[in-house]
Structures are given as C-alpha cells and as structure tokens.
Design an enzyme around this catalytic site. Structure first.
Site, PDB file in Angstrom:
ATOM      1  N   GLU A   1       0.826  -1.214   0.000  1.00  0.00           N
ATOM      2  CA  GLU A   1       0.000   0.000   0.000  1.00  0.00           C
ATOM      3  C   GLU A   1       0.857   1.259   0.000  1.00  0.00           C
ATOM      4  O   GLU A   1       0.488   2.265  -0.595  1.00  0.00           O
ATOM      5  CB  GLU A   1      -0.956   0.018   1.192  1.00  0.00           C
ATOM      6  CG  GLU A   1      -2.121  -0.971   1.068  1.00  0.00           C
ATOM      7  CD  GLU A   1      -1.799  -2.354   1.604  1.00  0.00           C
ATOM      8  OE1 GLU A   1      -0.620  -2.604   1.960  1.00  0.00           O
ATOM      9  OE2 GLU A   1      -2.727  -3.193   1.671  1.00  0.00           O
TER      10      GLU A   1
ATOM     11  N   GLN B   1      -9.524  -6.702  11.608  1.00  0.00           N
ATOM     12  CA  GLN B   1      -9.018  -5.670  10.709  1.00  0.00           C
ATOM     13  C   GLN B   1      -9.735  -4.331  10.860  1.00  0.00           C
ATOM     14  O   GLN B   1      -9.870  -3.569   9.910  1.00  0.00           O
ATOM     15  CB  GLN B   1      -9.037  -6.147   9.250  1.00  0.00           C
ATOM     16  CG  GLN B   1      -8.076  -7.311   9.050  1.00  0.00           C
ATOM     17  CD  GLN B   1      -7.800  -7.632   7.610  1.00  0.00           C
ATOM     18  OE1 GLN B   1      -8.642  -7.445   6.745  1.00  0.00           O
ATOM     19  NE2 GLN B   1      -6.598  -8.138   7.343  1.00  0.00           N
TER      20      GLN B   1
END
Ligand SMILES: Cc1ncc(C[n+]2csc(CCOP(=O)(O)OP(=O)(O)O)c2C)c(N)n1
Lengths: 171, 573
Positions: B64, B127
């Site tokens: 990312e 998450q």
C-alpha cells in the site's frame, strides 16, 4: 495573556477531535473548551479560553482554527463587551454544624445547594471564572470532595460600546 | 457490462450497490487511474471494479505504501488528484506514511479505505482500525461514510477539498456494508461547505503595497516555492522576474517554478542551497516569497534569516503567513492571481543593477563544486551526466538523502512539474514508487528515479509493477553502501561515529532486477557511464542502474543545524 475565542462550527463527525488535536499538535495552551449546540440546527458553538504568549501566537491560533474545514467563523472576543459564564459543581464535606456557615459563605455568590447528604453538600455556582475561583478558595477549608467545572461559554452583549475599550473582564 | 445494466434500469428503478455508486462517482470526477490493493473490507469495491466497464485503470502495487507514493508522483506531475484505495486495518495503516507525506507537501490525494461493517465498528473487529482518528492530524479532511446515499456528496466534497485552496490529502473511510448495500433513487451530490472558501484573489491594497516596496527596493529577491507550481503560475513568475530583472531563488519543492537555466535563476536556497541564493536572501532588503512556507530547512536559524529585509509573502494558506517569519506585506492569494495582479500593477523599475552585479559575482566566485575521482563515480558528476543524457527534459523523482540533494543541485529543471521529491516529511522509500506513478501519468516521458541504496530497499518490490506493465522507469541507484546522509551528519557532528549507517551487506541489485525480469546494470567506472546511460535510455522498458559512487562524498554547501543562512560551510573546496 488569556484570550476568549469563540468558533462557530459545522456539527460534523470528528470536528471536536480535529480541533483539539490541532491545538495539541501546535502546542497551544488551552485553559478550557466548552461546546454545545447553537441557535442554528447543525451548527455548534465552541468557546476557548487560551493562554498565548504574544500577538503572533494569537494570530496563528485564530488562523489555524479558521483553516479547519468545519470552522465557519472564529472571533477573539476578549476585548469586546461580552457575557461570559462558567458553571461549577462543588461537593464539600459538611456536618450539621458547618452547614449554616457554608450557606453564609455561598450566599453572596448567589450559589445554591443542590444536594445534601449526611456528611456533604453539593453546591452549584455560575459566573465568571474568577468568581468561581473565589468561592472554591473559600470552600477549600471545609474539604472539597469533588469538583467539576464546565469551562467558560461566552458571547457578545447585545450592545457594543462605540469606542472599543479594554474589557474589564478577567478570565 | 455494468454501464449497460445501469442504463437498462435507469428511469425505472435504478438499483446499484454502494460500490457501484463509488465507481460511478469516481468516473464522474474524471478519475483515470486508481492506485490500490484489495482486502476483505473492500471486496465489494473490487467486485464493482471488476464488473465496471468505465474507462479507468486500477494499478495493483505490491505494498500500500507503494500505491500511495505512486499516487503522489501522479498528482505531482499532473496536478490532478491521486486516487488510492486500500482495505481496512493494515491496508489503511500502510498508507499512513504517504498520507503524512502528501499533507506536508500539499499534494492532492483522495484516499479510500475500507472499514468493517457499521454494526461492528468500535468492537475491535477483525481488521478494524480507527483510521479517522489516526489520520485526523495528517489529512486536510477526512470522512467516514455513515449512509449509502451520502456517498456521492462526500466524494464530490472530497475531490473539491483535496484539489482546491492549498491542496492536500482527504481520506474517505467506507464501511463494508455500505459498499455492499443496494440503493435506489436519485442522489444529490450538491454540497455546501460554509467553512471552506479559499481566498484566491489578492487584496488590491496589499498588491499596491508590494508594488511600492518593489519600486523602492535596492536588493529584492524572489523566493519561489511549490505554490507557484500548484497555481500553474510558472509563466507569470518568469514574466514578472524578467520584466523587473529580479533574481529568483527556489525552494527544494519549488524547483522548476522558474527555469533552472533561466537568466534570473539563483538555484535552490536552504540547507544545501547555492551560496548565491542563500546570500541573496540574507542580504536582501525585500524578500518576495511566492508560495513557499519558510520551512526550517530553508531558513536555517530564524534569527539570521532575511534580517535586513521587508518580507512579502504570497500564500493561499493564510495560516502560513506570519507562522515562522514576521511578514510586512501579507498577500493571501493563489500565486497566479497574485502574479497577474502584480503584472498589471504600476511598478517603477527598481534601481538594482549593483545588486544584480553582486549576485552575479557570487555566482561566478562560488558555484557548486565537486571533486572527481579516478576510482568509482563522483555522485555529482553522475547527476550531471543524467542531465546531459536526458537533455534536462526528464521527469526526475528522488528518494531522501544525499542523492536527493545532488539531484536538486545538479539537475536543472526548465519546466514545471518535472521534479518529484519528498520535501516536508523526507520519506525514504518515496522515490521509486513515485516514479512509477509519474510514468503511469506520463507514459511518453522519460522518468528517472534517483534513489539511494538505502531507500530503494524500502520499496523496491514495485519492480513487479514496472515489469508487469513494462513501464520504462529508469532507476538510478546512487550506491555508496551506506545511509549516506546519516553518515555525513555523523561525520560532521558526531566525530565520525558511524552508528548503524554503514551497510554490512547489500543485495546484488543487478540480480535483484533480474529476478523481477527487469534489466540491471552495474557501473563502477566513470568511463563506462555514458555508453551505459545511452543504452539504458534508448531501451524501451525498465532498467535498474547500480552506480557505485565514491563513499566519502558529502553534500555541500551546507548550513549546519542551528546556523544562519549566511553561515554555510563547504562553499569552496
Ligand atoms: C523512512 C525514513 N527513515 C529514516 C530516515 C532518515 N534518513 C534520512 S537520509 C537517510 C539515509 C538515506 O540513505 P540512502 O537511501 O542510501 O541515500 P544516500 O543518503 O546515501 O544518498 C536516512 C536513514 C528517513 N528520511 N526516512
């Protein structure tokens, strides 16, 4: 110097977090912040009492507040004609003997007793912070068991003096 | 497929998922590239991407952080917002460095993160991370979408906020159930941001003040920052500077806002700026800052900065004016608007011949200098060769460290938006992915990533992307087998105690490139460089060039920490 700054903000999620985070990150000294709804739906009003070292710091503070997307208007009202109030709740220890003594102390402050138990009294006082401070000092000998203050909230008086004069208000 | 289906139902009962609505809104914003990485919380969005036939491209990075630095590179060279997409939790936290970097360097980004479903937000769900809380101090603004029908409005607001005024990153956090949910009906993306109205036109009174000050100035100098680039005002700056014969110093991020080889150019000012630029600021009696923020790496010790000068500061962000430097003439405006106003203002040509002569003699007497070596490559010479080989026309991205400063010093940018570097945050690992983003944005341009052997090891995994897409990025490793800039400081300020700045092992970068199917070269002698560069730049595809440079070389001149802008060391050999 102490200043009273008000901000009109859009009441969106995270706005308080964003503003206090910015103040913290930029190392501004905040004495108090109070927040609540305003006369317009969706718009909140914030009042800050801040301690700044100089004009330049003060200018930075108002600019950084203004820069926030959700902040609609920022005013430094310290030198205006304003009404500024704070509410404090004070729980002091008291016996049946001291109760009337305490009553005598709080009366000139137009404070009121809002809860009584066997060994304590809860007092509510509203006013300028120095008045609240004064009352707290007088009550201290009785033993303050709990104290909570809302921080100052303020706005401009309906009528502003023509010549801007230094406000006698001390925060 | 998706587009047709939508048209079918249109007019009757338009049904779509939140994710479809997101894609439709992105297309409406003119997005052509998404820099992203999938995961659980964004599966509905990735499904919508799969089904969509809209004309945009999703580029899958390998980390990312790579995707967001690429989006920054894209934004820097195009002026358009870089669009990033990542999943919740670790996907989102991997973006933090890039978001902070974009905030510091005012890059327009719109970052979409997945979030766990609304029903479990706040329960430490799998998450889940509080990405709004985490990104509040490093975003211009951020949102969490609470209702599906808010999506189109939030997206238009996000693009508006990211790209207008002083640009910056905006995060939009989208709970999974919102992107999965179905919605019908017409959406209103009209918005009202009463607290956000950037001032673009300058106050005419301040322009008059500046015009008068300029007419009377004896030693004026312009400091041009990235604000000129964001405002697309390079033409106007050139005209203004040349009309009145004003010297122009540039900040690190402002390189290219005035032509590096232009008649008025002093080069970069600041910690590793030129003697002429720094002394011009030190001695000036009128400093005109256009779109720079008086960063401490520019000013050095504030007590010595432009002490003789009246300071005029043109900035679209009022909070920058007076933040670090007391300002005499504040001009809150877009740089282009302010320059246009100055160009049509009545200004007496100041009498500055003597000043310009003094500056010219400084330039003559104290140019940037370096030493050649008969072993290994001299890094500054290497940068000069890159400049020659690309005729000064490449898009150059850098990582952070010595090589970054040498690139800033020795590659002259004549055009705006060809220079991509991490200035404010100084993010190692930025350079290579940023080059990938720049190359995606400008497929026909030569893109060179100048990186250190240290920083390249932070994000080289994106070699997979350049290989996959055959992007012609040329990676130039200025390899000194050390964290060169750290080593330089330890040499100068810690008596040569090189604590953890020397690499005991480095990968074989040629083999590393090779393992990605990317061409690798190693250059250890200056004599071999020209031919290798010619070959690398002629080659239609990515190349990694491992250049072994003299290890002891330091970046000069330098304003040591705590020193004034006039107290440079290493001005001459
Ligand atoms: C992410 C990150 N970590 C640490 C640093 C501190 N730092 C600044 S320059 C530098 C050395 C860079 O070494 P290298 O990439 O080899 O480039 P060189 O200075 O040798 O050209 C370091 C560690 C940083 N800027 N960014």
């Amino acid at each position: 110097m102490k200043r009273i700054i008000t901000a009109t903000v859009q009441n969106r999620g995270g706005v308080l977090n964003r503003i206090t985070g910015m103040l913290h990150k930029r190392q501004f000294n905040i004495d108090s912040i109070s927040v609540g709804s305003s006369e317009i739906e969706g718009i909140s009003k914030m009042t800050f009492v801040v301690e700044v070292s100089d004009r330049q710091k003060l200018e930075q503070l108002t600019k950084q507040l203004n820069k926030q997307i959700d902040v609609i208007k920022v005013s430094d009202i310290t030198e205006k004609a304003i009404v500024a109030r704070e509410l404090a709740l004070i729980k002091v220890g008291s016996s049946s003997q001291s109760r009337s003594e305490i009553q005598g102390i709080i009366q000139p402050f137009r404070a009121s007793i809002i809860d009584v138990s066997r060994d304590s009294l809860a007092i509510q006082v509203t006013g300028k912070p120095d008045k609240v401070d004064a009352l707290i000092t007088l009550l201290r000998p009785y033993g303050i068991k709990e104290l909570t203050r809302t921080g100052v909230t303020a706005f401009l008086r309906g009528q502003q003096p023509q010549v801007s004069e230094m406000n006698a208000f001390t925060v | 497929m998706r587009v047709e289906a939508k048209q079918e139902v249109e007019g009757t009962n338009k049904v779509m998922t939140g994710a479809d609505l997101l894609i439709e809104s992105l297309v409406a914003e003119g997005v052509d590239t998404i820099f992203g990485y999938p995961g659980g919380a964004v599966l509905p969005i990735y499904d919508a991407i799969y089904r969509s036939e809209a004309p945009f491209e999703h580029v899958l990075f390998r980390h990312e952080q790579g995707s967001i630095h690429a989006a920054e590179g894209y934004a820097r060279v195009t002026g358009k917002p870089g669009v990033v997409l990542a999943t919740s939790g670790p996907g989102a936290t991997n973006l933090i460095t890039g978001i902070a970097d974009a905030m510091m360097d005012s890059l327009p980004l719109v970052v979409f993160t997945g979030q766990v479903a609304r029903g479990v937000i706040g329960t430490d769900a799998f998450q889940e991370s509080d990405i709004l809380g985490i990104t509040t101090p490093i975003t211009k603004y951020n949102y969490q979408v609470k209702q599906i029908d808010d999506l189109p409005r939030i997206i238009s607001e996000a693009f508006h906020i990211a790209t207008t005024g002083r640009p910056g990153p905006v995060v939009v956090d989208i709970p999974k159930d919102i992107s999965a949910d179905l919605t019908t009906g017409d959406f209103d993306n009209h918005f009202d941001l009463p607290g956000y109205q950037p001032t673009e036109k300058p106050n005419p009174l301040q322009i008059v003040k500046l015009a008068e000050a300029l007419g009377r100035a004896k030693r004026p100098v312009i400091l041009a920052g990235a604000g000129v680039l964001f405002a697309d005002a390079a033409e106007e700056l050139k005209e203004f500077a040349e009309r009145y014969d004003l010297p122009v110093a540039t900040t690190l991020l402002g390189l290219g806002s005035y032509p590096g080889t232009g008649s008025q150019a002093l080069g970069m000012a600041g910690m590793h700026g030129t003697y002429a630029a720094n002394m011009a600021i030190y001695e000036s009696d009128l400093l005109i800052n256009i779109g720079a923020r008086f960063d401490d790496r520019l000013t050095g010790n504030l007590e010595h900065f432009a002490i003789h000068a009246k300071v005029a500061h043109i900035d679209i962000d009022p909070a920058e004016i007076g933040k670090n430097i007391k300002t005499d003439i504040p001009v809150v405006a877009d740089a282009k608007e302010a320059l246009l106003a100055l160009l049509s203002a009545d200004i007496t040509q100041p009498d500055i011949t003597a000043w310009n002569e003094k500056i010219a003699s400084n330039q003559q007497a104290f140019p940037l200098w370096y030493e050649r070596s008969d072993q290994l490559l001299s890094p500054q010479w290497l940068l000069e060769q890159i400049y020659k080989e690309t005729s000064g026309k490449a898009i150059v991205t850098t990582d952070v460290g010595q090589h970054q400063m040498w690139a800033a010093q020795f590659y002259a940018f004549d055009k705006p938006n060809r220079w991509v570097t991490s200035g404010g945050l100084g993010t190692m690992g930025f350079g290579f992915p940023a080059a990938v983003g720049a190359q995606l944005a400008c497929p026909d341009d030569t893109v060179v990533a100048v990186v250190g052997d240290g920083g390249f090891q932070m994000t080289f995994q994106e070699l997979a992307v350049v290989r996959e897409r055959n992007l012609s990025v040329k990676v130039l490793i200025v390899n000194n087998e050390a964290l060169g800039m750290v080593k330089q400081w330890q040499g100068s300020f810690y008596e040569g105690r090189y604590s953890e700045s020397l690499f005991g092992f480095n990968p074989d970068f040629v083999k590393l490139a090779d393992s990605f199917g990317v061409r690798g070269m190693q250059i250890t002698k200056e004599a071999d460089l020209p031919a290798a560069l010619a070959e690398a730049f002629a080659y239609d595809g990515p190349v990694v060039i491992d250049c072994r440079v003299v290890k002891q070389t330091a970046v000069y001149p330098m304003i040591a920490p705590g020193k004034g802008i006039h107290e440079m060391i290493g001005v001459t050999k």
